[in-house]
Design a protein around this motif. Structure first.
Motif, PDB file in Angstrom:
ATOM      1  N   GLU A   5       0.543  -1.135  -0.109  1.00  0.00           N
ATOM      2  CA  GLU A   5      -0.220   0.150  -0.713  1.00  0.00           C
ATOM      3  C   GLU A   5       0.719   0.892   0.143  1.00  0.00           C
ATOM      4  O   GLU A   5       2.024   1.963   0.498  1.00  0.00           O
ATOM      5  CB  GLU A   5      -0.831   0.160   0.984  1.00  0.00           C
ATOM      6  CG  GLU A   5      -1.652   1.555   1.489  1.00  0.00           C
ATOM      7  CD  GLU A   5      -2.515   1.114   2.607  1.00  0.00           C
ATOM      8  OE1 GLU A   5      -3.497   0.823   2.699  1.00  0.00           O
ATOM      9  OE2 GLU A   5      -1.980   1.769   3.515  1.00  0.00           O
ATOM     10  N   ASP A  22     -11.693  12.849  -6.816  1.00  0.00           N
ATOM     11  CA  ASP A  22     -11.974  11.205  -7.548  1.00  0.00           C
ATOM     12  C   ASP A  22     -11.753  10.267  -5.949  1.00  0.00           C
ATOM     13  O   ASP A  22     -10.600   9.205  -6.124  1.00  0.00           O
ATOM     14  CB  ASP A  22     -11.190  11.622  -8.532  1.00  0.00           C
ATOM     15  CG  ASP A  22     -11.824   9.411  -9.048  1.00  0.00           C
ATOM     16  OD1 ASP A  22     -12.561   8.553  -8.437  1.00  0.00           O
ATOM     17  OD2 ASP A  22     -10.141   9.057  -9.926  1.00  0.00           O
ATOM     18  N   TRP A  35      -4.180  10.016  -2.225  1.00  0.00           N
ATOM     19  CA  TRP A  35      -5.045   8.864  -2.413  1.00  0.00           C
ATOM     20  C   TRP A  35      -3.917   8.055  -1.566  1.00  0.00           C
ATOM     21  O   TRP A  35      -2.967   7.982  -2.358  1.00  0.00           O
ATOM     22  CB  TRP A  35      -5.471   8.462  -3.922  1.00  0.00           C
ATOM     23  CG  TRP A  35      -5.695   9.422  -4.700  1.00  0.00           C
ATOM     24  CD1 TRP A  35      -7.154   9.346  -4.783  1.00  0.00           C
ATOM     25  CD2 TRP A  35      -5.805  10.628  -5.335  1.00  0.00           C
ATOM     26  NE1 TRP A  35      -8.031  10.801  -5.983  1.00  0.00           N
ATOM     27  CE2 TRP A  35      -6.499  10.993  -5.924  1.00  0.00           C
ATOM     28  CE3 TRP A  35      -4.014  11.063  -5.817  1.00  0.00           C
ATOM     29  CZ2 TRP A  35      -6.077  11.655  -6.427  1.00  0.00           C
ATOM     30  CZ3 TRP A  35      -3.782  12.084  -6.207  1.00  0.00           C
ATOM     31  CH2 TRP A  35      -5.395  12.758  -7.287  1.00  0.00           C
ATOM     32  N   THR A  36      -4.758   6.822  -1.186  1.00  0.00           N
ATOM     33  CA  THR A  36      -4.180   5.505  -0.698  1.00  0.00           C
ATOM     34  C   THR A  36      -4.537   4.912  -1.578  1.00  0.00           C
ATOM     35  O   THR A  36      -5.476   3.796  -2.331  1.00  0.00           O
ATOM     36  CB  THR A  36      -4.380   5.169   0.671  1.00  0.00           C
ATOM     37  OG1 THR A  36      -4.491   6.340   1.545  1.00  0.00           O
ATOM     38  CG2 THR A  36      -4.161   4.107   1.546  1.00  0.00           C
ATOM     39  N   VAL A  37      -3.834   4.317  -2.537  1.00  0.00           N
ATOM     40  CA  VAL A  37      -3.180   2.952  -3.044  1.00  0.00           C
ATOM     41  C   VAL A  37      -3.395   2.017  -2.800  1.00  0.00           C
ATOM     42  O   VAL A  37      -2.278   1.627  -2.104  1.00  0.00           O
ATOM     43  CB  VAL A  37      -2.647   3.243  -4.263  1.00  0.00           C
ATOM     44  CG1 VAL A  37      -2.486   1.637  -5.471  1.00  0.00           C
ATOM     45  CG2 VAL A  37      -2.597   4.758  -4.741  1.00  0.00           C
ATOM     46  N   VAL A  40      -1.054  -4.413  -3.518  1.00  0.00           N
ATOM     47  CA  VAL A  40      -1.445  -5.471  -4.677  1.00  0.00           C
ATOM     48  C   VAL A  40      -0.440  -6.171  -4.349  1.00  0.00           C
ATOM     49  O   VAL A  40       0.430  -7.258  -3.941  1.00  0.00           O
ATOM     50  CB  VAL A  40      -1.247  -5.184  -6.198  1.00  0.00           C
ATOM     51  CG1 VAL A  40      -1.331  -6.144  -7.418  1.00  0.00           C
ATOM     52  CG2 VAL A  40      -2.034  -3.711  -5.952  1.00  0.00           C
ATOM     53  N   PHE A  53      -0.725  -3.114 -14.346  1.00  0.00           N
ATOM     54  CA  PHE A  53      -1.727  -2.677 -14.833  1.00  0.00           C
ATOM     55  C   PHE A  53      -1.989  -1.126 -14.034  1.00  0.00           C
ATOM     56  O   PHE A  53      -0.382  -0.655 -14.012  1.00  0.00           O
ATOM     57  CB  PHE A  53      -2.119  -3.773 -13.258  1.00  0.00           C
ATOM     58  CG  PHE A  53      -1.992  -3.552 -11.663  1.00  0.00           C
ATOM     59  CD1 PHE A  53      -1.548  -2.446 -10.930  1.00  0.00           C
ATOM     60  CD2 PHE A  53      -1.004  -4.486 -11.911  1.00  0.00           C
ATOM     61  CE1 PHE A  53      -1.440  -1.917  -9.522  1.00  0.00           C
ATOM     62  CE2 PHE A  53      -0.175  -4.310 -11.126  1.00  0.00           C
ATOM     63  CZ  PHE A  53       0.038  -3.663  -9.961  1.00  0.00           C
ATOM     64  N   CYS A  54      -2.082  -0.395 -14.251  1.00  0.00           N
ATOM     65  CA  CYS A  54      -2.428   0.511 -13.513  1.00  0.00           C
ATOM     66  C   CYS A  54      -3.821   1.515 -12.809  1.00  0.00           C
ATOM     67  O   CYS A  54      -4.868   0.487 -13.002  1.00  0.00           O
ATOM     68  CB  CYS A  54      -2.166   1.716 -14.731  1.00  0.00           C
ATOM     69  SG  CYS A  54      -3.756   1.907 -15.762  1.00  0.00           S
ATOM     70  N   TYR A  55      -3.424   2.487 -12.230  1.00  0.00           N
ATOM     71  CA  TYR A  55      -4.255   2.884 -11.512  1.00  0.00           C
ATOM     72  C   TYR A  55      -4.779   5.050 -12.729  1.00  0.00           C
ATOM     73  O   TYR A  55      -3.740   4.825 -12.783  1.00  0.00           O
ATOM     74  CB  TYR A  55      -4.336   3.298 -10.129  1.00  0.00           C
ATOM     75  CG  TYR A  55      -4.128   2.277  -9.011  1.00  0.00           C
ATOM     76  CD1 TYR A  55      -5.366   2.051  -8.376  1.00  0.00           C
ATOM     77  CD2 TYR A  55      -3.488   1.348  -8.992  1.00  0.00           C
ATOM     78  CE1 TYR A  55      -5.831   0.821  -7.667  1.00  0.00           C
ATOM     79  CE2 TYR A  55      -3.337   0.014  -7.957  1.00  0.00           C
ATOM     80  CZ  TYR A  55      -4.610  -0.041  -7.535  1.00  0.00           C
ATOM     81  OH  TYR A  55      -5.317  -1.188  -6.051  1.00  0.00           O
ATOM     82  N   GLU A  56      -5.705   4.842 -11.885  1.00  0.00           N
ATOM     83  CA  GLU A  56      -6.305   6.633 -12.832  1.00  0.00           C
ATOM     84  C   GLU A  56      -7.159   7.075 -11.834  1.00  0.00           C
ATOM     85  O   GLU A  56      -8.209   6.308 -11.474  1.00  0.00           O
ATOM     86  CB  GLU A  56      -6.974   5.507 -13.790  1.00  0.00           C
ATOM     87  CG  GLU A  56      -7.813   6.946 -14.639  1.00  0.00           C
ATOM     88  CD  GLU A  56      -7.840   7.130 -16.200  1.00  0.00           C
ATOM     89  OE1 GLU A  56      -9.161   7.895 -16.562  1.00  0.00           O
ATOM     90  OE2 GLU A  56      -7.278   5.587 -17.131  1.00  0.00           O
ATOM     91  N   PHE A  57      -7.240   8.482 -11.900  1.00  0.00           N
ATOM     92  CA  PHE A  57      -7.548   8.767 -10.871  1.00  0.00           C
ATOM     93  C   PHE A  57      -8.064  10.142 -11.366  1.00  0.00           C
ATOM     94  O   PHE A  57      -7.254  10.877 -12.546  1.00  0.00           O
ATOM     95  CB  PHE A  57      -6.763  10.555  -9.780  1.00  0.00           C
ATOM     96  CG  PHE A  57      -6.643   8.610  -8.759  1.00  0.00           C
ATOM     97  CD1 PHE A  57      -7.607   8.177  -7.589  1.00  0.00           C
ATOM     98  CD2 PHE A  57      -4.968   7.873  -8.676  1.00  0.00           C
ATOM     99  CE1 PHE A  57      -7.111   6.692  -7.099  1.00  0.00           C
ATOM    100  CE2 PHE A  57      -4.630   7.151  -8.329  1.00  0.00           C
ATOM    101  CZ  PHE A  57      -5.668   6.704  -6.810  1.00  0.00           C
ATOM    102  N   ASN A  58      -9.602  10.747 -11.609  1.00  0.00           N
ATOM    103  CA  ASN A  58      -9.724  11.541 -12.027  1.00  0.00           C
ATOM    104  C   ASN A  58     -10.179  13.114 -11.866  1.00  0.00           C
ATOM    105  O   ASN A  58     -11.257  12.760 -10.728  1.00  0.00           O
ATOM    106  CB  ASN A  58     -11.042  11.489 -12.955  1.00  0.00           C
ATOM    107  CG  ASN A  58     -10.791  10.755 -14.782  1.00  0.00           C
ATOM    108  OD1 ASN A  58     -10.012  10.901 -15.409  1.00  0.00           O
ATOM    109  ND2 ASN A  58     -11.165   8.754 -13.752  1.00  0.00           N
TER     110      ASN A  58
END
Length: 63
Positions: A5, A22, A35-37, A40, A53-58
Motif C-alpha cells: 500500500e 475522485d 490517495w491511498t492506493v 496488490v 496494471f494501472c490506477y487512474e484518478f480523474n
C-alpha cells in the motif's frame, strides 16, 4: 508481482478549487490531493493477472 500500500500525492495550481478529488483527500493549504492506493498481491490479482496494471484518478478543478 506484489506492491505494498502506498500514498500517491499530486499538486494543483494555486488559486484553483478542487471540485472532485475522485476519492482523494484535498489539502487546500498546501495545494495537494492524496490517495491511498491499496496493496496488490498475486492473490488479489488472480492467476491470470496481467504483468502490468494501472490506477487512474480523474480530478476536476476550477479557477
Amino acid at each position: 508481482m506484489e506492491l505494498p500500500e502506498y500514498e500517491l500525492v499530486d499538486s494543483f495550481p494555486v488559486g484553483a478549487t478542487v471540485v472532485d478529488a475522485d476519492g482523494g483527500t484535498v489539502d487546500a493549504v498546501n495545494g495537494t490531493i492524496s490517495w491511498t492506493v491499496p496493496a496488490v498481491t498475486q492473490a488479489t490479482l488472480g492467476a491470470s493477472a496481467p504483468s502490468s496494471f494501472c490506477y487512474e484518478f480523474n480530478v476536476a478543478i476550477q479557477n
